[in-house]
Design an enzyme around this catalytic site. Structure first.
Site: not given
Ligand code: DX5
Ligand code: ZN
Length: 227
Positions: A12, A36, A38, A40, A69, A71, A139, A177-178, A199
């Protein structure tokens, strides 16, 4: 998009240095061909990251599969821009609603089709769409920030997803993820995930490509033990 059973580590870039993004992406390119990304919007999640212009810039330096991804609250407004910027797949959140239409839109743009669910969203919310998607993102933290702790309470949902995908004979790739790191990746693999976003565990390492290799070995090891 990819053989669903294949293990893939997906770095990530949220944990990379945005000032040297292309170089950081290059650091992991020899170890994995996915990234990946992200996105946001400060509305669906309480943080803002990057948009299409940065994706387009990174695309000029990277041939990786961009697993974007989203968000964001209104993905329908931006899917085309992300496609043009070089996104390979887009993953929208089921919580934003209008999922069936979003899936059609992603297909018509020739994007890989991903659907994500937050830790407190039940599996039943994504289940009806399984036959129309390429990737299910479960998630394992509440989205918005990197560096959070893996939520073990989500593990049963990963297992439920694995069982449903196998029972229906689908080739949906299950992604987590996370909080994925050397401690938690085995747990997620064992429950049925095959795509592992990480990440901090990768870009927080002095040698990111080695972190990718170590994570992959741990995931493959967990699957081998499972038989
Ligand atoms: C969280 C993002 C994740 C994040 C993962 O909102 O969707 O992709 O970058 O970061 P780590 O691996 O540090 O938990
Ligand atoms: Zn993400």
């Amino acid at each position: 998009m990819l053989p669903a059973g294949e293990v893939r580590i997906v770095p990530s870039i949220l944990a990379a240095d945005f000032g040297t993004l292309a170089l950081d992406a290059g650091e992991v390119a020899m170890a994995t061909d996915w990234l990946h990304v992200d996105i946001m919007d400060g509305h669906f999640v309480p943080n803002i990251s990057i948009g299409p212009p940065v994706v387009a810039s990174l695309r000029r330096h990277s041939g990786a599969f961009f697993d974007c991804h989203l968000m964001i609250s209104e993905p329908q407004r931006y899917l085309e821009a992300f496609r043009r910027a070089g996104a390979s797949s887009a993953t929208v959140h089921v919580e934003v609603g209008g999922t069936a239409k979003l899936i059609e839109q992603m297909r018509s743009l020739s994007l890989g089709v991903g659907l994500a669910c937050n830790p407190d969203t039940p599996f039943e919310a994504v289940e009806p769409f399984l036959d129309r998607i390429d990737l299910l993102l479960v998630m394992t933290v509440f989205p918005g920030f990197g560096g959070q702790t893996f939520m073990t309470e989500v593990v049963p949902k990963i297992s439920a997803a694995r069982q449903a995908v196998d029972r229906l004979g689908l080739s949906v790739a299950i992604e987590v993820d996370g909080g994925i790191d050397m401690e938690t990746i085995g747990l997620a693999a064992d429950a049925g995930a095959r795509l592992f976003v990480a990440g901090s565990a990768i870009f927080g390492d002095e040698r990111p490509w080695e972190a990718v290799e170590r994570l992959r070995a741990l995931a493959v090891g967990a699957l081998d033990r499972r038989g």
